[in-house]
Design an enzyme around this catalytic site. Sequence first.
Site, PDB file in Angstrom:
ATOM      1  N   CYS A  48       0.848  -1.199   0.000  1.00 23.16           N
ATOM      2  CA  CYS A  48       0.000   0.000   0.000  1.00 23.16           C
ATOM      3  C   CYS A  48       0.885   1.251   0.000  1.00 23.16           C
ATOM      4  O   CYS A  48       1.844   1.327   0.756  1.00 23.16           O
ATOM      5  CB  CYS A  48      -0.914  -0.011   1.230  1.00 23.16           C
ATOM      6  SG  CYS A  48      -2.047   1.392   1.252  1.00 23.16           S
ATOM      7  N   CYS A  52       0.535   4.819   6.912  1.00 20.39           N
ATOM      8  CA  CYS A  52      -0.088   4.632   8.231  1.00 20.39           C
ATOM      9  C   CYS A  52       0.875   3.853   9.143  1.00 20.39           C
ATOM     10  O   CYS A  52       1.194   2.688   8.854  1.00 20.39           O
ATOM     11  CB  CYS A  52      -1.412   3.879   8.086  1.00 20.39           C
ATOM     12  SG  CYS A  52      -2.436   4.522   6.752  1.00 20.39           S
ATOM     13  N   CYS A  55       0.333   0.197  10.289  1.00 18.58           N
ATOM     14  CA  CYS A  55      -0.158  -0.828   9.360  1.00 18.58           C
ATOM     15  C   CYS A  55       0.930  -1.681   8.713  1.00 18.58           C
ATOM     16  O   CYS A  55       1.829  -1.167   8.043  1.00 18.58           O
ATOM     17  CB  CYS A  55      -1.006  -0.170   8.277  1.00 18.58           C
ATOM     18  SG  CYS A  55      -1.792  -1.415   7.221  1.00 18.58           S
ATOM     19  N   CYS A  92     -16.843  -8.608   5.328  1.00 22.22           N
ATOM     20  CA  CYS A  92     -16.177  -7.326   5.104  1.00 22.22           C
ATOM     21  C   CYS A  92     -14.906  -7.530   4.281  1.00 22.22           C
ATOM     22  O   CYS A  92     -13.993  -8.236   4.705  1.00 22.22           O
ATOM     23  CB  CYS A  92     -15.861  -6.701   6.456  1.00 22.22           C
ATOM     24  SG  CYS A  92     -15.011  -5.134   6.303  1.00 22.22           S
ATOM     25  N   CYS A 124     -19.839  -5.461   3.471  1.00 23.96           N
ATOM     26  CA  CYS A 124     -19.128  -4.247   3.854  1.00 23.96           C
ATOM     27  C   CYS A 124     -17.815  -4.253   3.078  1.00 23.96           C
ATOM     28  O   CYS A 124     -17.223  -5.315   2.882  1.00 23.96           O
ATOM     29  CB  CYS A 124     -18.855  -4.273   5.357  1.00 23.96           C
ATOM     30  SG  CYS A 124     -17.824  -2.919   5.923  1.00 23.96           S
ATOM     31  N   CYS A 184     -19.350   2.660   8.619  1.00 23.10           N
ATOM     32  CA  CYS A 184     -18.674   1.965   9.715  1.00 23.10           C
ATOM     33  C   CYS A 184     -17.394   2.756   9.947  1.00 23.10           C
ATOM     34  O   CYS A 184     -16.555   2.837   9.049  1.00 23.10           O
ATOM     35  CB  CYS A 184     -18.365   0.527   9.295  1.00 23.10           C
ATOM     36  SG  CYS A 184     -17.242  -0.336  10.411  1.00 23.10           S
ATOM     37  N   ARG A 256     -18.050  -2.541  17.768  1.00 26.43           N
ATOM     38  CA  ARG A 256     -17.368  -3.787  17.383  1.00 26.43           C
ATOM     39  C   ARG A 256     -16.017  -3.934  18.047  1.00 26.43           C
ATOM     40  O   ARG A 256     -15.143  -3.070  17.932  1.00 26.43           O
ATOM     41  CB  ARG A 256     -17.216  -3.842  15.848  1.00 26.43           C
ATOM     42  CG  ARG A 256     -16.570  -5.143  15.360  1.00 26.43           C
ATOM     43  CD  ARG A 256     -16.766  -5.344  13.866  1.00 26.43           C
ATOM     44  NE  ARG A 256     -18.183  -5.247  13.532  1.00 26.43           N
ATOM     45  CZ  ARG A 256     -18.708  -4.299  12.754  1.00 26.43           C
ATOM     46  NH1 ARG A 256     -17.931  -3.408  12.182  1.00 26.43           N
ATOM     47  NH2 ARG A 256     -19.998  -4.264  12.535  1.00 26.43           N
TER      48      ARG A 256
HETATM   49  N1  SAM Z   1      -6.711   0.716   3.102  1.00 29.81           N
HETATM   50  C1  SAM Z   1      -7.993   1.010   3.599  1.00 29.81           C
HETATM   51  C2  SAM Z   1      -7.999   2.103   4.639  1.00 29.81           C
HETATM   52  O1  SAM Z   1      -6.985   2.350   5.272  1.00 29.81           O
HETATM   53  O2  SAM Z   1      -9.055   2.726   4.810  1.00 29.81           O
HETATM   54  C3  SAM Z   1      -8.721  -0.209   4.162  1.00 29.81           C
HETATM   55  C4  SAM Z   1      -7.959  -1.243   4.934  1.00 29.81           C
HETATM   56  S1  SAM Z   1      -7.182  -0.676   6.455  1.00 29.81           S
HETATM   57  C5  SAM Z   1      -6.164  -2.041   6.885  1.00 29.81           C
HETATM   58  C6  SAM Z   1      -8.544  -0.683   7.613  1.00 29.81           C
HETATM   59  C7  SAM Z   1      -8.283  -0.302   9.045  1.00 29.81           C
HETATM   60  O3  SAM Z   1      -7.559  -1.319   9.715  1.00 29.81           O
HETATM   61  C8  SAM Z   1      -7.453   0.944   9.324  1.00 29.81           C
HETATM   62  O4  SAM Z   1      -8.190   2.124   9.201  1.00 29.81           O
HETATM   63  C9  SAM Z   1      -7.051   0.720  10.767  1.00 29.81           C
HETATM   64  O5  SAM Z   1      -7.982   1.315  11.641  1.00 29.81           O
HETATM   65  C10 SAM Z   1      -7.073  -0.797  10.920  1.00 29.81           C
HETATM   66  N2  SAM Z   1      -5.717  -1.324  11.179  1.00 29.81           N
HETATM   67  C11 SAM Z   1      -4.707  -1.447  10.286  1.00 29.81           C
HETATM   68  N3  SAM Z   1      -3.604  -1.965  10.863  1.00 29.81           N
HETATM   69  C12 SAM Z   1      -3.918  -2.189  12.162  1.00 29.81           C
HETATM   70  C13 SAM Z   1      -3.198  -2.706  13.271  1.00 29.81           C
HETATM   71  N4  SAM Z   1      -1.921  -3.069  13.167  1.00 29.81           N
HETATM   72  N5  SAM Z   1      -3.826  -2.809  14.447  1.00 29.81           N
HETATM   73  C14 SAM Z   1      -5.125  -2.425  14.559  1.00 29.81           C
HETATM   74  N6  SAM Z   1      -5.859  -1.925  13.563  1.00 29.81           N
HETATM   75  C15 SAM Z   1      -5.257  -1.796  12.366  1.00 29.81           C
HETATM   76  C1  DTB Z   2     -11.430  -2.237  11.360  1.00 35.26           C
HETATM   77  O1  DTB Z   2     -11.685  -1.244  12.053  1.00 35.26           O
HETATM   78  N1  DTB Z   2     -10.610  -3.222  11.716  1.00 35.26           N
HETATM   79  C2  DTB Z   2     -10.465  -4.188  10.663  1.00 35.26           C
HETATM   80  C3  DTB Z   2     -11.479  -3.686   9.621  1.00 35.26           C
HETATM   81  N2  DTB Z   2     -11.922  -2.441  10.157  1.00 35.26           N
HETATM   82  C4  DTB Z   2     -11.114  -3.564   8.210  1.00 35.26           C
HETATM   83  C5  DTB Z   2      -9.072  -4.337  10.204  1.00 35.26           C
HETATM   84  C6  DTB Z   2      -8.111  -4.706  11.314  1.00 35.26           C
HETATM   85  C7  DTB Z   2      -6.781  -4.934  10.719  1.00 35.26           C
HETATM   86  C8  DTB Z   2      -5.776  -5.373  11.732  1.00 35.26           C
HETATM   87  C9  DTB Z   2      -4.418  -5.540  11.145  1.00 35.26           C
HETATM   88  C10 DTB Z   2      -4.319  -6.625  10.122  1.00 35.26           C
HETATM   89  O2  DTB Z   2      -4.820  -7.752  10.329  1.00 35.26           O
HETATM   90  O3  DTB Z   2      -3.658  -6.386   9.098  1.00 35.26           O
HETATM   91 FE1  SF4 Z   3      -2.841   1.234   3.371  1.00 36.88          FE
HETATM   92 FE2  SF4 Z   3      -2.803   0.072   5.747  1.00 36.88          FE
HETATM   93 FE3  SF4 Z   3      -3.081   2.696   5.579  1.00 36.88          FE
HETATM   94 FE4  SF4 Z   3      -5.122   1.099   4.768  1.00 36.88          FE
HETATM   95  S1  SF4 Z   3      -4.333   1.306   6.856  1.00 36.88           S
HETATM   96  S2  SF4 Z   3      -4.297   2.898   3.709  1.00 36.88           S
HETATM   97  S3  SF4 Z   3      -3.924  -0.647   3.973  1.00 36.88           S
HETATM   98  S4  SF4 Z   3      -1.280   1.513   4.947  1.00 36.88           S
END
Ligand code: SAM
Ligand code: DTB
Ligand code: SF4
Length: 313
Positions: A48, A52, A55, A92, A124, A184, A256
Amino acid sequence: MKTLNEIRAIHGLPFPELLFRAATVHREHWDASDIQFCTLDSIKTGACPEDCAYCPQSARYATEVKVEPLKEVGRVLAGAQIAKEGGSTRYCMGAAWREVREGAQFDAVLDMVRGVSGMGLEVCVTLGMVTEKQALQLKEAGCQVYNHNLDSSREFYEKIITTRTYDDRLATIANVRAAGLEVCSGGILGMGETLEDRVHFLHELTKLEPPPESVPINQLVSVEGTPMENAEPVPPLDFIRMIATARILFPKSRIRLSAGRTQMSDELQALAFFAGANSLFTGEKLLTTPNPGETHDHRLIESLGMRIETVAT
Ligand code: SAM
Ligand code: DTB
Ligand code: SF4
């Protein structure tokens, strides 16, 4: 709408008082014995362009995530079937995209939405930024909900993400709403934010009008290679405070219990249900990180004498 001071006051209530109020509100609007099971599917993983800091899917960080292109529609539908058999009513689908781009890939996502919705599951998606037109296409394909988290307070947000702004996030949420999709939107605890940041984050969420239909509360899953690999864990009862405050602020929304459950005891999760959480992600994996798995969750809900919701609401 509550003021910042009112939200701060609720969040800072003596713990038993906070829980009592949250549990009372919960019962006014929901059957507090019911839990919704949702299943996540990472339809496009890693690489990506966003930064973030939490992430593991960001291309900027050297993590063990295996990069995978967009899944084939058939594989996604097979996953949805398994999730349905395991009791999930919501599926989702998440993509590690900065934003939706129109073309063959988005068309394939629309096919996935049509397919999953045709199976009688609530659909979703979380695909990054979307325009109103794209959100409308998703809605027309049978999508019900769009996930787009505010993650934290406006002030803290810019410390964890530089590749887009808080206002970008709000604009996508507005587009989703304008297209008639449910919203959401929630956040993450344990990124180094202060209690005050959490209060500000909740305040931002309450400014959304109408309120998000679901509010996922994630606990950071600290992943090696990300800037947050050594983050301090959230004190468990602070996590419960957040759930309870969210329940009071969003009486009619799903709260959730999302990422981070593998680090939580069953007792803590039971307390989260008492505090108003009424939905969780089931399955062995979230998007890329581990999750307790279906067997564990079925046992947990059964041992608490609770019920998995069978009908999507
Ligand atoms: N890329 C899209 C976005 O960022 O909107 C969708 C997927 S992203 C992985 C969805 C959500 O996962 C993020 O907004 C964040 O709140 C959550 N997330 C990502 N990495 C995480 C982590 N290591 N621990 C907890 N939540 C995480
Ligand atoms: C949300 O708030 N949590 C989910 C879903 N929306 C998409 C994602 C959690 C991702 C946790 C890190 C991972 O498994 O990569
Ligand atoms: Fe990309 Fe992860 Fe950020 Fe979603 S949360 S925009 S997957 S870096």
